[in-house]
Design a protein around this motif. Structure first.
Motif, PDB file in Angstrom:
ATOM      1  N   GLY A 167      38.720  18.948 -16.399  1.00  0.00           N
ATOM      2  CA  GLY A 167      39.379  17.658 -16.248  1.00  0.00           C
ATOM      3  C   GLY A 167      40.339  17.365 -17.384  1.00  0.00           C
ATOM      4  O   GLY A 167      41.382  16.737 -17.199  1.00  0.00           O
ATOM      5  N   ALA A 168      39.987  17.816 -18.576  1.00  0.00           N
ATOM      6  CA  ALA A 168      40.810  17.498 -19.748  1.00  0.00           C
ATOM      7  C   ALA A 168      42.021  18.418 -19.868  1.00  0.00           C
ATOM      8  O   ALA A 168      43.059  17.990 -20.352  1.00  0.00           O
ATOM      9  CB  ALA A 168      39.956  17.579 -21.015  1.00  0.00           C
ATOM     10  N   THR A 169      41.883  19.665 -19.429  1.00  0.00           N
ATOM     11  CA  THR A 169      42.960  20.620 -19.689  1.00  0.00           C
ATOM     12  C   THR A 169      43.812  20.936 -18.464  1.00  0.00           C
ATOM     13  O   THR A 169      44.991  21.239 -18.605  1.00  0.00           O
ATOM     14  CB  THR A 169      42.385  21.946 -20.232  1.00  0.00           C
ATOM     15  OG1 THR A 169      41.511  22.515 -19.248  1.00  0.00           O
ATOM     16  CG2 THR A 169      41.613  21.716 -21.517  1.00  0.00           C
ATOM     17  N   ILE A 170      43.232  20.864 -17.268  1.00  0.00           N
ATOM     18  CA  ILE A 170      43.987  21.225 -16.069  1.00  0.00           C
ATOM     19  C   ILE A 170      44.077  20.078 -15.067  1.00  0.00           C
ATOM     20  O   ILE A 170      45.167  19.689 -14.655  1.00  0.00           O
ATOM     21  CB  ILE A 170      43.353  22.464 -15.392  1.00  0.00           C
ATOM     22  CG1 ILE A 170      43.546  23.675 -16.309  1.00  0.00           C
ATOM     23  CG2 ILE A 170      43.969  22.702 -14.020  1.00  0.00           C
ATOM     24  CD1 ILE A 170      43.019  24.969 -15.759  1.00  0.00           C
ATOM     25  N   CYS A 171      42.933  19.533 -14.713  1.00  0.00           N
ATOM     26  CA  CYS A 171      42.910  18.444 -13.720  1.00  0.00           C
ATOM     27  C   CYS A 171      43.152  17.123 -14.436  1.00  0.00           C
ATOM     28  O   CYS A 171      42.337  16.214 -14.406  1.00  0.00           O
ATOM     29  CB  CYS A 171      41.576  18.450 -12.987  1.00  0.00           C
ATOM     30  SG  CYS A 171      41.564  17.487 -11.453  1.00  0.00           S
ATOM     31  N   LYS A 172      44.333  17.025 -15.079  1.00  0.00           N
ATOM     32  CA  LYS A 172      44.657  15.879 -15.911  1.00  0.00           C
ATOM     33  C   LYS A 172      45.026  14.671 -15.059  1.00  0.00           C
ATOM     34  O   LYS A 172      45.383  14.825 -13.896  1.00  0.00           O
ATOM     35  CB  LYS A 172      45.828  16.230 -16.835  1.00  0.00           C
ATOM     36  CG  LYS A 172      45.531  17.385 -17.770  1.00  0.00           C
ATOM     37  CD  LYS A 172      46.742  17.753 -18.620  1.00  0.00           C
ATOM     38  CE  LYS A 172      47.858  18.309 -17.761  1.00  0.00           C
ATOM     39  NZ  LYS A 172      49.030  18.730 -18.567  1.00  0.00           N
ATOM     40  N   PRO A 173      44.961  13.488 -15.626  1.00  0.00           N
ATOM     41  CA  PRO A 173      45.291  12.277 -14.859  1.00  0.00           C
ATOM     42  C   PRO A 173      46.698  12.344 -14.264  1.00  0.00           C
ATOM     43  O   PRO A 173      46.875  12.134 -13.073  1.00  0.00           O
ATOM     44  CB  PRO A 173      45.172  11.159 -15.891  1.00  0.00           C
ATOM     45  CG  PRO A 173      44.216  11.678 -16.913  1.00  0.00           C
ATOM     46  CD  PRO A 173      44.476  13.152 -16.982  1.00  0.00           C
ATOM     47  N   GLN A 174      47.684  12.600 -15.116  1.00  0.00           N
ATOM     48  CA  GLN A 174      49.044  12.720 -14.622  1.00  0.00           C
ATOM     49  C   GLN A 174      49.490  14.174 -14.703  1.00  0.00           C
ATOM     50  O   GLN A 174      49.117  14.893 -15.612  1.00  0.00           O
ATOM     51  CB  GLN A 174      50.008  11.851 -15.438  1.00  0.00           C
ATOM     52  CG  GLN A 174      49.793  10.355 -15.263  1.00  0.00           C
ATOM     53  CD  GLN A 174      49.125   9.765 -16.478  1.00  0.00           C
ATOM     54  OE1 GLN A 174      49.046  10.399 -17.515  1.00  0.00           O
ATOM     55  NE2 GLN A 174      48.620   8.538 -16.336  1.00  0.00           N
ATOM     56  N   ALA A 175      50.276  14.558 -13.758  1.00  0.00           N
ATOM     57  CA  ALA A 175      50.823  15.909 -13.715  1.00  0.00           C
ATOM     58  C   ALA A 175      49.750  16.971 -13.907  1.00  0.00           C
ATOM     59  O   ALA A 175      49.803  17.763 -14.843  1.00  0.00           O
ATOM     60  CB  ALA A 175      51.927  16.076 -14.768  1.00  0.00           C
ATOM     61  N   PRO A 176      48.748  16.973 -13.053  1.00  0.00           N
ATOM     62  CA  PRO A 176      47.714  18.003 -13.156  1.00  0.00           C
ATOM     63  C   PRO A 176      48.314  19.377 -12.923  1.00  0.00           C
ATOM     64  O   PRO A 176      49.284  19.522 -12.169  1.00  0.00           O
ATOM     65  CB  PRO A 176      46.725  17.628 -12.055  1.00  0.00           C
ATOM     66  CG  PRO A 176      47.508  16.808 -11.087  1.00  0.00           C
ATOM     67  CD  PRO A 176      48.523  16.077 -11.908  1.00  0.00           C
ATOM     68  N   ASN A 177      47.725  20.353 -13.585  1.00  0.00           N
ATOM     69  CA  ASN A 177      48.264  21.702 -13.529  1.00  0.00           C
ATOM     70  C   ASN A 177      47.615  22.493 -12.392  1.00  0.00           C
ATOM     71  O   ASN A 177      46.934  23.498 -12.616  1.00  0.00           O
ATOM     72  CB  ASN A 177      48.015  22.383 -14.873  1.00  0.00           C
ATOM     73  CG  ASN A 177      49.031  23.461 -15.135  1.00  0.00           C
ATOM     74  OD1 ASN A 177      49.676  23.948 -14.193  1.00  0.00           O
ATOM     75  ND2 ASN A 177      49.181  23.840 -16.381  1.00  0.00           N
ATOM     76  N   CYS A 178      47.868  22.034 -11.167  1.00  0.00           N
ATOM     77  CA  CYS A 178      47.188  22.619 -10.018  1.00  0.00           C
ATOM     78  C   CYS A 178      47.542  24.092  -9.831  1.00  0.00           C
ATOM     79  O   CYS A 178      46.755  24.866  -9.298  1.00  0.00           O
ATOM     80  CB  CYS A 178      47.523  21.835  -8.759  1.00  0.00           C
ATOM     81  SG  CYS A 178      47.002  20.103  -8.844  1.00  0.00           S
ATOM     82  N   GLY A 179      48.742  24.472 -10.260  1.00  0.00           N
ATOM     83  CA  GLY A 179      49.176  25.845 -10.085  1.00  0.00           C
ATOM     84  C   GLY A 179      48.243  26.856 -10.724  1.00  0.00           C
ATOM     85  O   GLY A 179      48.040  27.936 -10.195  1.00  0.00           O
ATOM     86  N   GLN A 180      47.653  26.510 -11.847  1.00  0.00           N
ATOM     87  CA  GLN A 180      46.750  27.450 -12.503  1.00  0.00           C
ATOM     88  C   GLN A 180      45.307  26.954 -12.516  1.00  0.00           C
ATOM     89  O   GLN A 180      44.513  27.357 -13.359  1.00  0.00           O
ATOM     90  CB  GLN A 180      47.209  27.749 -13.924  1.00  0.00           C
ATOM     91  CG  GLN A 180      47.222  26.561 -14.863  1.00  0.00           C
ATOM     92  CD  GLN A 180      47.796  26.954 -16.216  1.00  0.00           C
ATOM     93  OE1 GLN A 180      48.989  27.243 -16.314  1.00  0.00           O
ATOM     94  NE2 GLN A 180      46.960  26.978 -17.243  1.00  0.00           N
TER      95      GLN A 180
END
Length: 359
Positions: A191-204
Motif C-alpha cells: 500500500g505504501a510503495t505501489i498501491c498508493k493513494p494517488q497515482a498508484p503504480n499498477c503497472g508494476q
DNA sequence: AATACGGGGAT
DNA sequence: ATCCCAGTATT
C-alpha cells in the motif's frame, strides 16, 4: 462473503514481499513488544519518515518499558512535541505505568487484553499480536483498506464503523495463520510503495492480473469515502508577558486541542480582537497591575489543523513588577521554556521573535 | 454514526 | 488548496 481471487491475493502478495524491496525501518522485524508498541503508537496517522526520529529518540531515552513508566510526564511530552495527537502521548505513559503496576511489566499476549489498554485500538492490538507474538490478527490501516478496496473493487465506504468491520473480516480471511507477521508487513508495504493513494503504480503491481479495480481502470476511484468536512475558525490571543527574564505559562488541561501542552495566558474570542478589549479582560488585567507594564509588539500567526484553523495574535508585554500568578499558571525563566512542550504555533513564534530571551 | 484530535509531505 | 498518513477515544 464471496470474493474472487482470494487465494491469489495472499500468494502473490507474499511472493512479492519475499523478493521485492522492503522499506528499512528501525522497528521492522523486532520482537520486543515494548518497542513494537512504541513504534505503532508513534506511527498512528503519522508518516513513517516523520515518526522515525521520534522513535529513535524514545528508544534512546527509554530503552525499556520500565524506563518509560518511570519518566516524568513533562519530559515525555517534551520528547513528543511536534508529533501531534497528544492524547497518544498521555495514553502512552498511562499504559506504561499501568503495565508496570498491574501486569508485572509484561505485555499481554492476546488480542483482547491488548485492545483493552489505553491508546491501543484494533490496529495496534493486531500489530503487536502479530509482530511480537505471531498471532493471526490482520492489521487494518489506511494502506490495507486501500489495497483491499481496489483488489476486490469494494464500494463499501471505509470511513464508517460498519465499513471497518467489513474490511477487517475480509483481511482476517486472507491472512495465513502460519505467517501473520509477514502478511501484515507485506500488505502495508504494498500500500505504501505501489498501491498508493494517488497515482498508484499498477503497472508494476504484483497483484495487477487479479485486481478488479485495475481491470476496470478505476483504481483511482477506490477506496470509497463518505467525505465530510467542516473547518472551525478560532481566534487565540496570547499574552507573552516578560518580567525580567521570566514569563508566564500554563498547561492546557481542558478537553480540547493541544491537551497536555503548555501555552501563554490565552483569551479566545469570536474574532481577532485588539489590545483595548483584551487588556480589559480580568484574565489579563489581573496579571498586569496598572501602570507598570508596556506593550512592545503584536505578532500574528496561523495554524491549520484537520478540523480547525487557528488564528493567533501574540501580545508581547514587559512589566516592571512581578505578575500575580493564579494557579495553574507558573512563572518560568525564558531559558527553561525548552523543558516544556508547546504547540507548533508557539514554538515557531518563540523561535522567530523571542530568540534573545531564550538563552 | 459522527466528530475530534496535529503536523507534515505530496500533488 | 486538498488529500492522506502503520488510528483511537468520545459523544
Amino acid at each position: 462473503m464471496d470474493f474472487t481471487h482470494q487465494k491469489e491475493f495472499t500468494r502473490l502478495l507474499l511472493d512479492w514481499h519475499r523478493k521485492e524491496n522492503r522499506r528499512e525501518m528501525p522497528w521492522k522485524g523486532i520482537r520486543d513488544p515494548y518497542r513494537i508498541w512504541l513504534a505503532e503508537i508513534i506511527l498512528q496517522q503519522t508518516r513513517v519518515e516523520q515518526g522515525r526520529e521520534y522513535y529513535e529518540r524514545f528508544v534512546e531515552a527509554y530503552p525499556t518499558l520500565a524506563d518509560l513508566a518511570a519518566a516524568r510526564e513533562e519530559e515525555v511530552f517534551r520528547l513528543w512535541q511536534g508529533l501531534g495527537y497528544y492524547n497518544r502521548c498521555r495514553n502512552l505513559l498511562h499504559t506504561a505505568r499501568e503495565l508496570m503496576k498491574s501486569h508485572g511489566g509484561v505485555f499481554p499476549k492476546n488480542y483482547e487484553e491488548l485492545l483493552s489498554l489505553k491508546g491501543i485500538g484494533p490496529y495496534t492490538a493486531a500489530a503487536i499480536a502479530s509482530f511480537a507474538f505471531d498471532l493471526p490478527h490482520a492489521v487494518v490501516d489506511g494502506n490495507v483498506l486501500r489495497v483491499l478496496a481496489r483488489y476486490f473493487a469494494l464500494h463499501t465506504p471505509i470511513d464508517t464503523p460498519a465499513g471497518k468491520k467489513y474490511f477487517t473480516r475480509l483481511a482476517n480471511e486472507l491472512i495465513p495463520p502460519e505467517e501473520p507477521a509477514i502478511f501484515n508487513q507485506a500488505i502495508m508495504d504494498l500500500g505504501a510503495t505501489i498501491c498508493k493513494p494517488q497515482a498508484p503504480n499498477c503497472g508494476q503491481c504484483p497483484l495487477n492480473s487479479f485486481c478488479k479495480a485495475f481491470h476496470q481502470r478505476k483504481q483511482e476511484q477506490f477506496p470509497v469515502k463518505l467525505t465530510r468536512k467542516t473547518i472551525r475558525e478560532r481566534y487565540f490571543h496570547y499574552l507573552v508577558c516578560w518580567f525580567g527574564d521570566k514569563t508566564i505559562i500554563r498547561k492546557r488541561e481542558e478537553k480540547d486541542i493541544w491537551c497536555g501542552l503548555y501555552e501563554f495566558p490565552m483569551i479566545e474570542r469570536e474574532r481577532l480582537a485588539g489590545k483595548e478589549l483584551l487588556l480589559e479582560d480580568p484574565a489579563w488585567k489581573n496579571l498586569l497591575p496598572d501602570g507598570c507594564w508596556e506593550l512592545k509588539g503584536i505578532t500574528e500567526r496561523k495554524q491549520q489543523l484537520t478540523h480547525q484553523l487557528i488564528h493567533a495574535r501574540f501580545f508581547y508585554v514587559e512589566t516592571t513588577r512581578e505578575p500575580r500568578i493564579l494557579s495553574p499558571q507558573i512563572l518560568v525563566q525564558g531559558k527553561q521554556l525548552h523543558q516544556y512542550a508547546f504547540p507548533g504555533i508557539i514554538v515557531r513564534y518563540l523561535h522567530c521573535v523571542q530568540q534573545p530571551l531564550l538563552l
